[in-house]
Scaffold this active site. Structure first.
Site, PDB file in Angstrom:
ATOM      1  N   LYS A 109      -1.020   0.474   9.231  1.00  0.00           N
ATOM      2  CA  LYS A 109      -2.024   1.512   8.962  1.00  0.00           C
ATOM      3  C   LYS A 109      -3.094   1.572  10.049  1.00  0.00           C
ATOM      4  O   LYS A 109      -4.114   2.238   9.879  1.00  0.00           O
ATOM      5  CB  LYS A 109      -2.682   1.253   7.606  1.00  0.00           C
ATOM      6  N   ARG A 116      -4.230  -2.628  -9.163  1.00  0.00           N
ATOM      7  CA  ARG A 116      -4.011  -1.221  -8.820  1.00  0.00           C
ATOM      8  C   ARG A 116      -3.051  -0.630  -9.838  1.00  0.00           C
ATOM      9  O   ARG A 116      -2.218  -1.327 -10.404  1.00  0.00           O
ATOM     10  CB  ARG A 116      -3.345  -1.080  -7.437  1.00  0.00           C
ATOM     11  N   PRO A 153      -4.806   6.918   3.619  1.00  0.00           N
ATOM     12  CA  PRO A 153      -4.352   6.114   4.620  1.00  0.00           C
ATOM     13  C   PRO A 153      -3.262   5.200   4.404  1.00  0.00           C
ATOM     14  O   PRO A 153      -3.377   4.026   4.385  1.00  0.00           O
ATOM     15  CB  PRO A 153      -5.508   5.263   4.910  1.00  0.00           C
ATOM     16  N   GLU A 154      -2.130   5.716   4.267  1.00  0.00           N
ATOM     17  CA  GLU A 154      -0.976   4.828   4.339  1.00  0.00           C
ATOM     18  C   GLU A 154      -0.226   5.239   5.595  1.00  0.00           C
ATOM     19  O   GLU A 154      -0.656   6.146   6.293  1.00  0.00           O
ATOM     20  CB  GLU A 154      -0.104   4.956   3.076  1.00  0.00           C
TER      21      GLU A 154
END
Length: 268
Positions: free
Chosen positions: A59, A258, A2-3
């Site tokens: 998004k 991340r 989901p970007e």
DNA sequence: GCACATGTTCTCGG
DNA sequence: CCCGAGAACATGTG
């Protein structure tokens, strides 16, 4: 998923099957974690509504209904919204049934995704705090959003109030294409770098949309197909492989908890 | 068991 | 107020 590119691909496909169609009935799982609006309310509000169109902000996907109400959806990490036949397993949280035996399935293994009903004309704090959309952002907008941020550019790109729609994959890919090191402080970017970054962001996001988005594990297009842009990634998930430009091995570091992937030679 | 995963949001220090 | 680090959320894969 989901970007931005994945969400945009889903939006476009849902629009082709849902525009001007009416929701005959709604089914929700007893599981409530997924629902910002209680499932019983959701069922009551969505039933018999006609879909005017599908829109996207960052998004988020929005279903626009005939009474000016909207359904706000976020896919989290593993969310899928499909309009093609989808098996009903334990991870399916909601079904919108149309006529002609068609149905839209909301599935999400990790349940980081969310759905929220927005009353006629109402917005949501989630939407209100989003920055400019990454697909259409201008260099000026990007420059003003970054100019006062003393944080790593990678972290700034992930901040949805600075720029809406970019996540871990496309932040790494855009910074590589613009030859900017992910750890460089956002406010120290030169005019030239801002120019490259805004151009490369758009180029990469558009290319990813054309390829149907990136499928790493869970993402599916609304028609059930896998994305294809993962085969064009230059740095994401490429630790140790030679840089396409200079052959120096791609490195990995951790920012904002991340993974970041970059070429230590061409990105400064 | 361990590391890691396309996201968001909150808390706790400095 | 700004920022970073860490955790939490729930579940799966290698």
């Amino acid at each position: 998923m989901p970007e931005l590119p994945e969400v945009e691909v889903v939006r476009r496909q849902l629009a082709t099957t849902l525009c001007n169609r009416r929701i005959a009935s709604v089914w929700t799982a007893p599981d409530s974690y997924f629902f910002l609006t209680p499932p019983r309310t959701l069922v009551r509000r969505l039933q018999k509504r006609r879909v005017l169109g599908l829109s996207r902000r960052g998004k988020y996907i929005l279903f626009d209904f005939d009474d000016e109400s909207r359904l706000l959806c976020h896919l989290g990490m593993t969310g899928q919204i499909t309009s093609s036949p989808t098996p009903r397993d334990a991870h399916v949280h909601m079904l919108l049934r149309l006529d002609r035996n068609q149905c839209v399935t909301f599935r999400d293994v990790r349940k980081f995704g969310k759905v929220e009903w927005l009353g006629p004309g109402l917005s949501s704090p989630r939407l209100d705090k989003l920055g400019p959309d990454a697909l259409t952002v201008t260099r000026r907008q990007l420059a003003s959003g970054l100019s006062r941020r003393r944080i790593a550019i990678k972290n700034a790109l992930l901040d949805q109030s600075v720029l809406a729609g970019v996540g871990n994959i496309y932040a790494d890919e855009a910074l590589y294409a613009a030859r900017i090191r992910p750890t460089k402080k956002a406010h120290l970017l030169t005019r030239l770098e801002l120019d490259r970054l805004s151009r490369q962001l758009r180029r990469i996001l558009e290319a990813a949309v054309r390829r149907g988005g990136s499928t790493i594990n869970d993402y599916l297009q609304a028609d059930g197909q896998l994305g294809g842009y993962q085969n064009w990634h230059a740095v994401y998930g490429k630790t140790g492989t030679p840089c396409k430009r200079c052959k120096v091995p791609i490195e990995r570091c951790v920012l904002a908890a991340r993974s970041s992937h970059f070429c230590p030679n061409c990105q400064s």
